[in-house]
Design an enzyme around this catalytic site. Sequence first.
Site, PDB file in Angstrom:
ATOM      1  N   GLU A 146       3.765 -22.974 -21.777  1.00  0.00           N
ATOM      2  CA  GLU A 146       4.771 -22.033 -22.251  1.00  0.00           C
ATOM      3  C   GLU A 146       4.784 -20.790 -21.376  1.00  0.00           C
ATOM      4  O   GLU A 146       3.728 -20.274 -20.989  1.00  0.00           O
ATOM      5  CB  GLU A 146       4.488 -21.633 -23.697  1.00  0.00           C
ATOM      6  N   ALA A 151      11.110 -11.207 -28.453  1.00  0.00           N
ATOM      7  CA  ALA A 151      11.022 -10.661 -29.804  1.00  0.00           C
ATOM      8  C   ALA A 151      12.321  -9.969 -30.183  1.00  0.00           C
ATOM      9  O   ALA A 151      12.872  -9.176 -29.423  1.00  0.00           O
ATOM     10  CB  ALA A 151       9.863  -9.674 -29.892  1.00  0.00           C
ATOM     11  N   ASP A 204      11.125 -13.366 -34.919  1.00  0.00           N
ATOM     12  CA  ASP A 204      10.455 -12.239 -35.568  1.00  0.00           C
ATOM     13  C   ASP A 204      11.483 -11.221 -36.041  1.00  0.00           C
ATOM     14  O   ASP A 204      12.414 -10.870 -35.294  1.00  0.00           O
ATOM     15  CB  ASP A 204       9.477 -11.567 -34.600  1.00  0.00           C
ATOM     16  N   HIS A 243       2.151 -19.574 -42.523  1.00  0.00           N
ATOM     17  CA  HIS A 243       3.013 -18.532 -41.955  1.00  0.00           C
ATOM     18  C   HIS A 243       2.649 -17.192 -42.581  1.00  0.00           C
ATOM     19  O   HIS A 243       2.430 -17.105 -43.798  1.00  0.00           O
ATOM     20  CB  HIS A 243       4.481 -18.855 -42.237  1.00  0.00           C
ATOM     21  N   LYS A 289      12.586 -27.965 -43.203  1.00  0.00           N
ATOM     22  CA  LYS A 289      13.005 -27.827 -41.803  1.00  0.00           C
ATOM     23  C   LYS A 289      12.971 -29.173 -41.085  1.00  0.00           C
ATOM     24  O   LYS A 289      13.893 -29.501 -40.327  1.00  0.00           O
ATOM     25  CB  LYS A 289      12.108 -26.808 -41.099  1.00  0.00           C
ATOM     26  N   GLN A 320       1.403 -22.825 -34.018  1.00  0.00           N
ATOM     27  CA  GLN A 320       0.970 -21.516 -33.556  1.00  0.00           C
ATOM     28  C   GLN A 320      -0.464 -21.659 -33.046  1.00  0.00           C
ATOM     29  O   GLN A 320      -1.159 -22.632 -33.372  1.00  0.00           O
ATOM     30  CB  GLN A 320       1.041 -20.517 -34.721  1.00  0.00           C
ATOM     31  N   GLN A 329      -7.559  -9.410 -26.078  1.00  0.00           N
ATOM     32  CA  GLN A 329      -6.533 -10.275 -26.642  1.00  0.00           C
ATOM     33  C   GLN A 329      -6.812 -10.620 -28.102  1.00  0.00           C
ATOM     34  O   GLN A 329      -5.886 -10.910 -28.858  1.00  0.00           O
ATOM     35  CB  GLN A 329      -6.451 -11.601 -25.861  1.00  0.00           C
TER      36      GLN A 329
END
Length: 300
Positions: free
Chosen positions: A17, A51, A108, A150, A166, A177, A213
């Site tokens: 990604e 975002a 988001d 979530h 979904k 995630q 991080q």
Amino acid sequence: MKIADVLKTKKVSLSFEVFPPKKKDALESIKNTAISLSKLTPDFISVTFGAGGTTKGYTSEIAGVIEQEGTTALAHLTCVRSTKEALEYIIKDLKEKRVTNILALRGDYPKDVVNGECVFPSGFRHASDLVAFLKKEGMCIGGACYPEGHPESISRDADIEALKYKVDAGVDFLTTQMFFDNDMLYSFLYRLQSAGIHVPVLAGIMPITNANQVSRMIDLSNAYIPKKMLSICDQFRNSPEAMMQAGIAYATDQIIDLISNGIRGIHIYTMNKPEIAQAIIRNVDEIIKAVNVQTEKAVK
């Protein structure tokens, strides 16, 4: 190529990604990053949307570069601050660039909303709304999922229920995630199976190569950080080279364990650093190759 077809033919897939730059003058650098990642021959590379819908104009451009390099691109698309007309334009643009795979997201919720602003002008307030829209466009659709729930869900059961809705809307595969404890994923997959969710699930792996991080990962995903990872960060916080090596080793261990336990896909959040992806691939490429070769022989 549609990612759903790749997942049908491979026992284990590997993907990366990248995210678009915040400023246009960095766009060429990110394109070069995407090209470098393409040379590592992943099954696909996903490109985030930004975002709150920011930098969305760069997503299709970077995805187009990836397709030109002969690698399948997965473009992220969000509902936030997108009109239906804008979504239609983006889809048309992606199709012209031969991008046929989209990760459908709500996005988001923006922090800079002004009074009276409509955050969902398309009327699509959930990813499932966007999925149904994309299905009519003939796209291969991915969805996001959260092994630890979530952050906005009232419960894990409610989260699974929303995910089922979904998937039933037309999602072809799911990408998790980031998580740092594989047992969290295994428990999550069991709950998915129990709920009747059977689409392929790709495991999202974030190599922690900078101790700073960790706090950001907790803020972003509410992820549980195992004691082992915290110890690594404490020990090597002031040694960047050692921290990078340790973070890559930790991610490698995660990936080997996942593949050994039958996980079908590994998705690496590269943070736009091809050298990290390359280091991980050196550690696992023969493992992935061996599993896929065994599967090919079994099919024959």
